[in-house]
Scaffold this motif. Structure first.
Motif, PDB file in Angstrom:
ATOM      1  N   HIS A 197       9.471 -23.546  31.864  1.00  0.00           N
ATOM      2  CA  HIS A 197       8.773 -24.573  32.714  1.00  0.00           C
ATOM      3  C   HIS A 197       7.973 -25.699  31.847  1.00  0.00           C
ATOM      4  CE1 HIS A 197       7.382 -26.337  36.532  1.00  0.00           C
ATOM      5  NE2 HIS A 197       6.277 -26.413  35.953  1.00  0.00           N
ATOM      6  N   ILE A 198       8.272 -27.005  31.817  1.00  0.00           N
ATOM      7  CA  ILE A 198       7.620 -27.816  31.019  1.00  0.00           C
ATOM      8  C   ILE A 198       7.379 -28.912  31.934  1.00  0.00           C
ATOM      9  CG2 ILE A 198       8.079 -29.651  29.128  1.00  0.00           C
ATOM     10  CD1 ILE A 198      10.609 -28.018  28.236  1.00  0.00           C
ATOM     11  N   VAL A 199       6.033 -29.221  31.612  1.00  0.00           N
ATOM     12  CA  VAL A 199       5.176 -30.247  32.308  1.00  0.00           C
ATOM     13  C   VAL A 199       4.756 -31.274  31.252  1.00  0.00           C
ATOM     14  CG1 VAL A 199       3.226 -31.116  33.712  1.00  0.00           C
ATOM     15  CG2 VAL A 199       4.405 -28.704  34.191  1.00  0.00           C
ATOM     16  N   ALA A 200       5.522 -32.595  31.496  1.00  0.00           N
ATOM     17  CA  ALA A 200       5.298 -33.485  30.521  1.00  0.00           C
ATOM     18  C   ALA A 200       5.474 -34.750  31.241  1.00  0.00           C
ATOM     19  CB  ALA A 200       6.654 -33.591  29.289  1.00  0.00           C
ATOM     20  N   PRO A 201       4.098 -35.400  31.697  1.00  0.00           N
ATOM     21  CA  PRO A 201       4.118 -36.543  32.307  1.00  0.00           C
ATOM     22  C   PRO A 201       4.455 -37.864  31.485  1.00  0.00           C
ATOM     23  CG  PRO A 201       1.996 -35.504  32.570  1.00  0.00           C
ATOM     24  CD  PRO A 201       2.819 -34.741  31.538  1.00  0.00           C
ATOM     25  N   PRO A 202       4.933 -38.914  32.046  1.00  0.00           N
ATOM     26  CA  PRO A 202       5.486 -39.982  31.245  1.00  0.00           C
ATOM     27  C   PRO A 202       4.471 -40.804  30.614  1.00  0.00           C
ATOM     28  CG  PRO A 202       5.603 -40.454  33.621  1.00  0.00           C
ATOM     29  CD  PRO A 202       5.258 -39.048  33.575  1.00  0.00           C
ATOM     30  N   SER A 203       3.229 -40.700  30.742  1.00  0.00           N
ATOM     31  CA  SER A 203       2.001 -41.179  30.315  1.00  0.00           C
ATOM     32  C   SER A 203       1.924 -40.434  28.701  1.00  0.00           C
ATOM     33  CB  SER A 203       0.676 -41.200  30.878  1.00  0.00           C
ATOM     34  OG  SER A 203      -0.276 -41.757  30.303  1.00  0.00           O
ATOM     35  N   TRP A 204       1.561 -41.202  27.628  1.00  0.00           N
ATOM     36  CA  TRP A 204       1.255 -40.588  26.347  1.00  0.00           C
ATOM     37  C   TRP A 204      -0.074 -40.274  26.355  1.00  0.00           C
ATOM     38  CZ3 TRP A 204       4.366 -39.310  22.217  1.00  0.00           C
ATOM     39  CH2 TRP A 204       5.680 -39.588  22.430  1.00  0.00           C
ATOM     40  N   GLY A 205      -0.918 -40.516  27.204  1.00  0.00           N
ATOM     41  CA  GLY A 205      -2.321 -39.993  27.336  1.00  0.00           C
ATOM     42  C   GLY A 205      -2.291 -38.759  27.966  1.00  0.00           C
ATOM     43  N   VAL A 206      -1.380 -38.134  28.605  1.00  0.00           N
ATOM     44  CA  VAL A 206      -1.562 -36.868  29.329  1.00  0.00           C
ATOM     45  C   VAL A 206      -0.917 -35.870  28.390  1.00  0.00           C
ATOM     46  CG1 VAL A 206      -1.080 -35.451  31.324  1.00  0.00           C
ATOM     47  CG2 VAL A 206      -1.331 -37.831  31.516  1.00  0.00           C
ATOM     48  N   THR A 207      -1.965 -34.773  28.229  1.00  0.00           N
ATOM     49  CA  THR A 207      -1.372 -33.560  27.386  1.00  0.00           C
ATOM     50  C   THR A 207      -0.184 -32.835  27.980  1.00  0.00           C
ATOM     51  OG1 THR A 207      -3.513 -33.418  26.535  1.00  0.00           O
ATOM     52  CG2 THR A 207      -1.941 -31.690  26.076  1.00  0.00           C
ATOM     53  N   PRO A 208       0.940 -32.660  27.389  1.00  0.00           N
ATOM     54  CA  PRO A 208       2.009 -31.969  27.944  1.00  0.00           C
ATOM     55  C   PRO A 208       1.863 -30.296  28.054  1.00  0.00           C
ATOM     56  CG  PRO A 208       2.706 -32.591  25.874  1.00  0.00           C
ATOM     57  CD  PRO A 208       1.391 -33.175  26.179  1.00  0.00           C
ATOM     58  N   SER A 209       2.439 -29.526  28.760  1.00  0.00           N
ATOM     59  CA  SER A 209       2.202 -27.952  28.760  1.00  0.00           C
ATOM     60  C   SER A 209       3.550 -27.333  29.166  1.00  0.00           C
ATOM     61  CB  SER A 209       0.970 -27.588  29.777  1.00  0.00           C
ATOM     62  OG  SER A 209       1.348 -27.980  30.949  1.00  0.00           O
ATOM     63  N   ALA A 210       3.645 -25.996  28.735  1.00  0.00           N
ATOM     64  CA  ALA A 210       5.032 -25.516  29.062  1.00  0.00           C
ATOM     65  C   ALA A 210       4.782 -23.884  29.103  1.00  0.00           C
ATOM     66  CB  ALA A 210       6.040 -25.435  27.932  1.00  0.00           C
ATOM     67  N   ARG A 211       5.509 -23.381  29.807  1.00  0.00           N
ATOM     68  CA  ARG A 211       5.657 -21.681  29.919  1.00  0.00           C
ATOM     69  C   ARG A 211       6.830 -21.309  29.711  1.00  0.00           C
ATOM     70  NH1 ARG A 211       0.755 -20.288  34.191  1.00  0.00           N
ATOM     71  NH2 ARG A 211       0.918 -18.346  33.040  1.00  0.00           N
ATOM     72  N   SER A 212       6.896 -20.262  29.233  1.00  0.00           N
ATOM     73  CA  SER A 212       8.286 -19.460  28.976  1.00  0.00           C
ATOM     74  C   SER A 212       8.012 -18.029  29.430  1.00  0.00           C
ATOM     75  CB  SER A 212       8.749 -19.433  27.445  1.00  0.00           C
ATOM     76  OG  SER A 212       9.740 -18.751  27.294  1.00  0.00           O
ATOM     77  N   GLY A 213       9.207 -17.553  30.215  1.00  0.00           N
ATOM     78  CA  GLY A 213       9.288 -16.311  30.532  1.00  0.00           C
ATOM     79  C   GLY A 213      10.690 -15.425  30.832  1.00  0.00           C
ATOM     80  N   CYS A 214      10.471 -14.442  30.710  1.00  0.00           N
ATOM     81  CA  CYS A 214      12.027 -13.729  30.695  1.00  0.00           C
ATOM     82  C   CYS A 214      11.628 -12.122  31.499  1.00  0.00           C
ATOM     83  CB  CYS A 214      12.232 -13.338  29.239  1.00  0.00           C
ATOM     84  SG  CYS A 214      13.782 -12.386  29.442  1.00  0.00           S
ATOM     85  N   ALA A 215      12.470 -11.943  32.184  1.00  0.00           N
ATOM     86  CA  ALA A 215      12.531 -10.504  32.927  1.00  0.00           C
ATOM     87  C   ALA A 215      12.199  -9.537  32.213  1.00  0.00           C
ATOM     88  CB  ALA A 215      13.694 -10.348  33.687  1.00  0.00           C
ATOM     89  N   CYS A 216      12.393  -9.534  30.742  1.00  0.00           N
ATOM     90  CA  CYS A 216      12.116  -8.236  30.010  1.00  0.00           C
ATOM     91  C   CYS A 216      10.655  -8.215  29.795  1.00  0.00           C
ATOM     92  CB  CYS A 216      12.977  -8.453  28.668  1.00  0.00           C
ATOM     93  SG  CYS A 216      12.167  -9.643  27.655  1.00  0.00           S
ATOM     94  N   GLY A 217       9.730  -9.143  30.295  1.00  0.00           N
ATOM     95  CA  GLY A 217       8.393  -9.198  30.043  1.00  0.00           C
ATOM     96  C   GLY A 217       7.872 -10.175  29.142  1.00  0.00           C
ATOM     97  N   TYR A 218       8.869 -10.951  28.375  1.00  0.00           N
ATOM     98  CA  TYR A 218       8.303 -11.917  27.430  1.00  0.00           C
ATOM     99  C   TYR A 218       7.668 -13.159  28.380  1.00  0.00           C
ATOM    100  CZ  TYR A 218       9.011 -15.687  24.071  1.00  0.00           C
ATOM    101  OH  TYR A 218       8.733 -16.968  23.363  1.00  0.00           O
ATOM    102  N   GLU A 219       6.538 -13.428  27.743  1.00  0.00           N
ATOM    103  CA  GLU A 219       5.833 -14.516  28.292  1.00  0.00           C
ATOM    104  C   GLU A 219       5.092 -15.255  27.324  1.00  0.00           C
ATOM    105  OE1 GLU A 219       3.805 -14.092  32.225  1.00  0.00           O
ATOM    106  OE2 GLU A 219       5.110 -12.733  32.960  1.00  0.00           O
ATOM    107  N   ARG A 220       5.021 -16.668  27.462  1.00  0.00           N
ATOM    108  CA  ARG A 220       4.321 -17.470  26.501  1.00  0.00           C
ATOM    109  C   ARG A 220       3.783 -18.881  27.334  1.00  0.00           C
ATOM    110  NH1 ARG A 220       5.103 -13.145  24.409  1.00  0.00           N
ATOM    111  NH2 ARG A 220       5.561 -12.697  22.306  1.00  0.00           N
ATOM    112  N   GLN A 221       2.796 -19.183  26.674  1.00  0.00           N
ATOM    113  CA  GLN A 221       2.438 -20.661  27.255  1.00  0.00           C
ATOM    114  C   GLN A 221       1.910 -21.472  26.008  1.00  0.00           C
ATOM    115  OE1 GLN A 221      -0.363 -19.837  30.525  1.00  0.00           O
ATOM    116  NE2 GLN A 221      -2.220 -20.763  29.314  1.00  0.00           N
ATOM    117  N   ALA A 222       1.901 -22.773  26.261  1.00  0.00           N
ATOM    118  CA  ALA A 222       1.589 -23.859  25.308  1.00  0.00           C
ATOM    119  C   ALA A 222       1.107 -25.087  25.866  1.00  0.00           C
ATOM    120  CB  ALA A 222       2.695 -24.281  24.406  1.00  0.00           C
TER     121      ALA A 222
END
Length: 120
Positions: A62-87
């Motif tokens: 799941h990536i949140v990247a607004p079209p404005s360059w002034g807004v900081t993007p964020s992302a989350r990665s997940g898997c059914a095996c338990g792998y979870e990361r965010q940035a």
């Protein structure tokens, strides 16, 4: 002079000489019974649109990247095996996207090892 006679203003109805049965409804399909095919209705049976085909999401990004360059993007990665990361931040989100792709290639749920390959 002649007197004109007016017709009576009210008509007198005759009284019935006995009880009469009420008109009965025409026999038709009962509630829930299948009805005949109406004109213009397709008769082909289509597969159920909500049928379960057994597939389930196993890994998601799941990536949140607004079209404005002034807004900081964020992302989350997940898997059914338990792998979870965010940035948070552009560089970290790009690294997370790469890590998500690597995980999908090596995840045991997404890439099960067959017995022949595991034995070798």
């Amino acid at each position: 002079m002649s007197t004109r006679r007016h017709p009576p203003l009210k008509s007198i109805t005759t009284t019935p000489d006995g009880p009469h049965a009420a008109p009965q409804p025409v026999e038709g399909p009962a509630a829930g019974d299948p009805k005949g095919v109406a004109e213009g209705v397709p008769i082909a049976v289509r597969p159920d649109a909500h049928a379960d085909d057994g597939r389930r999401p196993a890994a998601w990004l799941h990536i949140v990247a607004p079209p404005s360059w002034g807004v900081t993007p964020s992302a989350r990665s997940g898997c059914a095996c338990g792998y979870e990361r965010q940035a948070i931040g552009r560089a970290d989100v790009l690294q997370l996207i790469a890590a998500h792709g690597e995980h999908r290639a090596t995840c045991p749920l997404l890439n099960p090892v067959s017995e022949g390959r595991a034995a070798a």
